[in-house]
Design a protein around this motif. Sequence first.
Motif, PDB file in Angstrom:
ATOM      1  N   ALA A  98      -4.996  -5.311  -3.667  1.00 21.98           N
ATOM      2  CA  ALA A  98      -4.378  -6.538  -3.137  1.00 21.98           C
ATOM      3  C   ALA A  98      -4.685  -7.731  -4.047  1.00 21.98           C
ATOM      4  O   ALA A  98      -3.782  -8.529  -4.347  1.00 21.98           O
ATOM      5  N   LEU A  99      -5.923  -7.848  -4.486  1.00 20.03           N
ATOM      6  CA  LEU A  99      -6.293  -8.949  -5.374  1.00 20.03           C
ATOM      7  C   LEU A  99      -5.579  -8.847  -6.718  1.00 20.03           C
ATOM      8  O   LEU A  99      -5.083  -9.843  -7.246  1.00 20.03           O
ATOM      9  N   LEU A 100      -5.533  -7.640  -7.281  1.00 18.66           N
ATOM     10  CA  LEU A 100      -4.857  -7.445  -8.571  1.00 18.66           C
ATOM     11  C   LEU A 100      -3.360  -7.705  -8.460  1.00 18.66           C
ATOM     12  O   LEU A 100      -2.752  -8.261  -9.381  1.00 18.66           O
ATOM     13  N   THR A 101      -2.767  -7.322  -7.344  1.00 20.90           N
ATOM     14  CA  THR A 101      -1.347  -7.582  -7.118  1.00 20.90           C
ATOM     15  C   THR A 101      -1.120  -9.091  -7.019  1.00 20.90           C
ATOM     16  O   THR A 101      -0.179  -9.622  -7.616  1.00 20.90           O
ATOM     17  N   GLY A 102      -2.000  -9.766  -6.287  1.00 19.13           N
ATOM     18  CA  GLY A 102      -1.902 -11.221  -6.157  1.00 19.13           C
ATOM     19  C   GLY A 102      -2.061 -11.953  -7.477  1.00 19.13           C
ATOM     20  O   GLY A 102      -1.485 -13.027  -7.668  1.00 19.13           O
ATOM     21  N   LYS A 103      -2.817 -11.382  -8.397  1.00 17.43           N
ATOM     22  CA  LYS A 103      -3.010 -11.978  -9.725  1.00 17.43           C
ATOM     23  C   LYS A 103      -1.888 -11.605 -10.693  1.00 17.43           C
ATOM     24  O   LYS A 103      -1.907 -12.018 -11.852  1.00 17.43           O
ATOM     25  N   GLY A 104      -0.969 -10.780 -10.216  1.00 21.18           N
ATOM     26  CA  GLY A 104       0.136 -10.369 -11.074  1.00 21.18           C
ATOM     27  C   GLY A 104      -0.232  -9.300 -12.083  1.00 21.18           C
ATOM     28  O   GLY A 104       0.465  -9.114 -13.078  1.00 21.18           O
TER      29      GLY A 104
END
Length: 170
Positions: free
Chosen positions: A92-98
């Motif tokens: 989720a964090l990596l997705t949010g960071k693009g």
Amino acid sequence: MAGRRQSDATELEAAQPAGAGGFSLGDFLPYRLSVTTNRISRAFAERYSARFGLSIPEWRVLAVLGSFAPLSSNEICERTAMDKAKVSRAVALLTGKGLVDRAAHPEDQRLLRLSLSPRGRGTFEAVVPIAEELEAELTAELSAEERAVLDRCLERLGSAVGRLARPDER
């Protein structure tokens, strides 16, 4: 600070008498492997976390996707031995960071396939030389023969752990 933690831990272990039945935690292989792994992970994280804004779990997910994508979250759990909640948070964090892209699985629309975005690929490729440098520093004290023995021992321990996880296959 990391050096201080290491020396404190070593002194503490040396000062501890053997437990019941002569058990010595400092000599217990799973404990030694865990402590060593945690120290290595922290030393590595000190090199990449500030520059790339990645936590240890995020790097592990990024590394696995950089090497084996596309994967599902469950496949990441299997390859990293991390629990599902930790993998889900990191994804989720990596997705949010693009850095990570999600796509529907071609055969089962309920499943997601994860892969690195172009930005994630760039981050992965920038961290890899740092990882390789750390590995070179860690193994510099080992001869080629010792490194080969270490690799064989880790393979055999990995196989043994696999058998322990499936006792009916012994």
